[in-house]
Design a protein around this motif. Sequence first.
Motif, PDB file in Angstrom:
ATOM      1  N   THR A  85      40.753  32.028  50.825  1.00  0.00           N
ATOM      2  CA  THR A  85      41.224  32.361  49.490  1.00  0.00           C
ATOM      3  C   THR A  85      42.552  33.080  49.630  1.00  0.00           C
ATOM      4  O   THR A  85      42.691  34.009  50.430  1.00  0.00           O
ATOM      5  CB  THR A  85      40.212  33.258  48.755  1.00  0.00           C
ATOM      6  N   MET A  86      43.543  32.649  48.863  1.00  0.00           N
ATOM      7  CA  MET A  86      44.900  33.185  48.973  1.00  0.00           C
ATOM      8  C   MET A  86      45.299  33.758  47.623  1.00  0.00           C
ATOM      9  O   MET A  86      45.173  33.078  46.601  1.00  0.00           O
ATOM     10  CB  MET A  86      45.858  32.071  49.414  1.00  0.00           C
ATOM     11  N   ILE A  87      45.776  35.011  47.623  1.00  0.00           N
ATOM     12  CA  ILE A  87      46.115  35.672  46.362  1.00  0.00           C
ATOM     13  C   ILE A  87      47.508  36.286  46.432  1.00  0.00           C
ATOM     14  O   ILE A  87      47.954  36.741  47.477  1.00  0.00           O
ATOM     15  CB  ILE A  87      45.076  36.754  45.988  1.00  0.00           C
ATOM     16  N   GLU A 113      46.486  33.479  41.325  1.00  0.00           N
ATOM     17  CA  GLU A 113      47.399  34.538  40.923  1.00  0.00           C
ATOM     18  C   GLU A 113      46.574  35.789  40.681  1.00  0.00           C
ATOM     19  O   GLU A 113      45.587  35.758  39.938  1.00  0.00           O
ATOM     20  CB  GLU A 113      48.150  34.138  39.664  1.00  0.00           C
ATOM     21  N   SER A 114      46.962  36.890  41.335  1.00  0.00           N
ATOM     22  CA  SER A 114      46.126  38.086  41.267  1.00  0.00           C
ATOM     23  C   SER A 114      46.953  39.332  41.568  1.00  0.00           C
ATOM     24  O   SER A 114      47.717  39.353  42.534  1.00  0.00           O
ATOM     25  CB  SER A 114      44.981  37.983  42.286  1.00  0.00           C
ATOM     26  N   ASP A 115      46.779  40.366  40.760  1.00  0.00           N
ATOM     27  CA  ASP A 115      47.364  41.672  41.046  1.00  0.00           C
ATOM     28  C   ASP A 115      46.451  42.348  42.060  1.00  0.00           C
ATOM     29  O   ASP A 115      45.372  42.829  41.711  1.00  0.00           O
ATOM     30  CB  ASP A 115      47.471  42.494  39.769  1.00  0.00           C
ATOM     31  N   LEU A 116      46.886  42.345  43.311  1.00  0.00           N
ATOM     32  CA  LEU A 116      46.036  42.765  44.422  1.00  0.00           C
ATOM     33  C   LEU A 116      44.702  42.033  44.348  1.00  0.00           C
ATOM     34  O   LEU A 116      44.675  40.822  44.318  1.00  0.00           O
ATOM     35  CB  LEU A 116      45.901  44.290  44.442  1.00  0.00           C
ATOM     36  N   PHE A 117      43.565  42.734  44.264  1.00  0.00           N
ATOM     37  CA  PHE A 117      42.256  42.096  44.419  1.00  0.00           C
ATOM     38  C   PHE A 117      41.592  41.726  43.093  1.00  0.00           C
ATOM     39  O   PHE A 117      40.410  41.380  43.072  1.00  0.00           O
ATOM     40  CB  PHE A 117      41.327  43.027  45.204  1.00  0.00           C
ATOM     41  N   ALA A 119      41.446  39.239  41.076  1.00  0.00           N
ATOM     42  CA  ALA A 119      40.813  37.931  40.887  1.00  0.00           C
ATOM     43  C   ALA A 119      39.622  37.692  41.809  1.00  0.00           C
ATOM     44  O   ALA A 119      38.921  36.691  41.663  1.00  0.00           O
ATOM     45  CB  ALA A 119      41.842  36.822  41.096  1.00  0.00           C
ATOM     46  N   VAL A 120      39.383  38.606  42.753  1.00  0.00           N
ATOM     47  CA  VAL A 120      38.284  38.404  43.715  1.00  0.00           C
ATOM     48  C   VAL A 120      37.332  39.602  43.737  1.00  0.00           C
ATOM     49  O   VAL A 120      36.686  39.873  44.747  1.00  0.00           O
ATOM     50  CB  VAL A 120      38.830  38.115  45.135  1.00  0.00           C
ATOM     51  N   ARG A 121      37.241  40.302  42.628  1.00  0.00           N
ATOM     52  CA  ARG A 121      36.420  41.505  42.564  1.00  0.00           C
ATOM     53  C   ARG A 121      34.947  41.243  42.874  1.00  0.00           C
ATOM     54  O   ARG A 121      34.240  42.128  43.366  1.00  0.00           O
ATOM     55  CB  ARG A 121      36.507  42.131  41.174  1.00  0.00           C
ATOM     56  N   ASP A 122      34.485  40.044  42.571  1.00  0.00           N
ATOM     57  CA  ASP A 122      33.060  39.732  42.758  1.00  0.00           C
ATOM     58  C   ASP A 122      32.788  38.994  44.061  1.00  0.00           C
ATOM     59  O   ASP A 122      31.696  38.455  44.254  1.00  0.00           O
ATOM     60  CB  ASP A 122      32.553  38.893  41.580  1.00  0.00           C
ATOM     61  N   GLN A 123      33.751  38.972  44.979  1.00  0.00           N
ATOM     62  CA  GLN A 123      33.599  38.220  46.221  1.00  0.00           C
ATOM     63  C   GLN A 123      33.674  39.140  47.434  1.00  0.00           C
ATOM     64  O   GLN A 123      34.266  40.214  47.380  1.00  0.00           O
ATOM     65  CB  GLN A 123      34.697  37.157  46.335  1.00  0.00           C
ATOM     66  N   ILE A 144      45.763  48.369  49.281  1.00  0.00           N
ATOM     67  CA  ILE A 144      45.307  47.126  49.909  1.00  0.00           C
ATOM     68  C   ILE A 144      44.280  47.443  50.993  1.00  0.00           C
ATOM     69  O   ILE A 144      43.227  46.806  51.080  1.00  0.00           O
ATOM     70  CB  ILE A 144      46.498  46.331  50.483  1.00  0.00           C
ATOM     71  N   PHE A 145      44.556  48.445  51.814  1.00  0.00           N
ATOM     72  CA  PHE A 145      43.623  48.821  52.877  1.00  0.00           C
ATOM     73  C   PHE A 145      42.274  49.251  52.295  1.00  0.00           C
ATOM     74  O   PHE A 145      41.210  48.832  52.765  1.00  0.00           O
ATOM     75  CB  PHE A 145      44.186  49.970  53.707  1.00  0.00           C
ATOM     76  N   GLU A 146      42.319  50.100  51.275  1.00  0.00           N
ATOM     77  CA  GLU A 146      41.088  50.629  50.676  1.00  0.00           C
ATOM     78  C   GLU A 146      40.263  49.524  50.025  1.00  0.00           C
ATOM     79  O   GLU A 146      39.038  49.464  50.180  1.00  0.00           O
ATOM     80  CB  GLU A 146      41.443  51.700  49.647  1.00  0.00           C
ATOM     81  N   GLU A 147      40.929  48.649  49.288  1.00  0.00           N
ATOM     82  CA  GLU A 147      40.203  47.592  48.584  1.00  0.00           C
ATOM     83  C   GLU A 147      39.754  46.487  49.531  1.00  0.00           C
ATOM     84  O   GLU A 147      38.734  45.828  49.280  1.00  0.00           O
ATOM     85  CB  GLU A 147      41.043  47.057  47.428  1.00  0.00           C
ATOM     86  N   ALA A 148      40.482  46.284  50.615  1.00  0.00           N
ATOM     87  CA  ALA A 148      40.024  45.326  51.624  1.00  0.00           C
ATOM     88  C   ALA A 148      38.704  45.792  52.216  1.00  0.00           C
ATOM     89  O   ALA A 148      37.784  44.981  52.433  1.00  0.00           O
ATOM     90  CB  ALA A 148      41.071  45.162  52.715  1.00  0.00           C
ATOM     91  N   PHE A 149      38.595  47.083  52.499  1.00  0.00           N
ATOM     92  CA  PHE A 149      37.339  47.638  53.016  1.00  0.00           C
ATOM     93  C   PHE A 149      36.181  47.301  52.085  1.00  0.00           C
ATOM     94  O   PHE A 149      35.094  46.886  52.533  1.00  0.00           O
ATOM     95  CB  PHE A 149      37.471  49.151  53.188  1.00  0.00           C
ATOM     96  N   GLU A 150      36.395  47.446  50.787  1.00  0.00           N
ATOM     97  CA  GLU A 150      35.336  47.177  49.809  1.00  0.00           C
ATOM     98  C   GLU A 150      34.964  45.706  49.744  1.00  0.00           C
ATOM     99  O   GLU A 150      33.821  45.366  49.409  1.00  0.00           O
ATOM    100  CB  GLU A 150      35.771  47.663  48.418  1.00  0.00           C
TER     101      GLU A 150
END
Length: 204
Positions: A85-87, A113-117, A119-123, A144-150
């Motif tokens: 998935t590419m955002i 198209e996504s402002d950071l995460f 569009a992928v909040r549920d993935q 980005i680091f914090e939300e990638a962890f989640e």
Amino acid sequence: MSEHYYTKTPRSVSDRKRIEAVLRGRRLAFATDAGVFSKSGVDFGSRLLIETADIPDGARVLDVGCGYGPIGLAIAAAKPSAHVTMIDINERAVKLARENAERNGIRNVTILESDLFEAVRDQTFDAVLTNPPIRAGKAVVHRIFEEAFERLVPGGALWVVIQKKQGAPSAEAKLEDIFGADNVRMAARDKGYYILRAERSNIC
């Protein structure tokens, strides 16, 4: 101040180019344009990330800030059993990435198209890769680091490329704060670029 690529709707006049690059042993062709990152050729940092990242077969992969697509498409081409998935916030970049996926016959991708995460909040994902938008500021990079962890599954890994002179030591410290010092390592270093790997622990 000139417009940078971390922009939803670039105002810069279109100046399309066609470039080619050999990534993970495969020659890929890309359309690029003004208002997107590294429009004249795949940058060294992205190349180093592409060649270094160890992506399992069948993995669910997220490319954050995909631009016109070199990182995500190279991984998808090299790992046909994976899904990438590419955002990106930049609508011009997203259109180019979709065009480039089609141009190279790469089907195992979803480009959003996504402002950071957003569009992928549920993935969730097995791997997240990013060449972060340094010019957008440290707050955005750290988010980005914090939300990638989640968004990572336990045992999943975040792969980051960052230049030493653009804050690699502070980025490494931030990753250690989020992931734990024992879970962060330098996977590669070349020409002032660091590839940092941060793994989400299996221990909750």
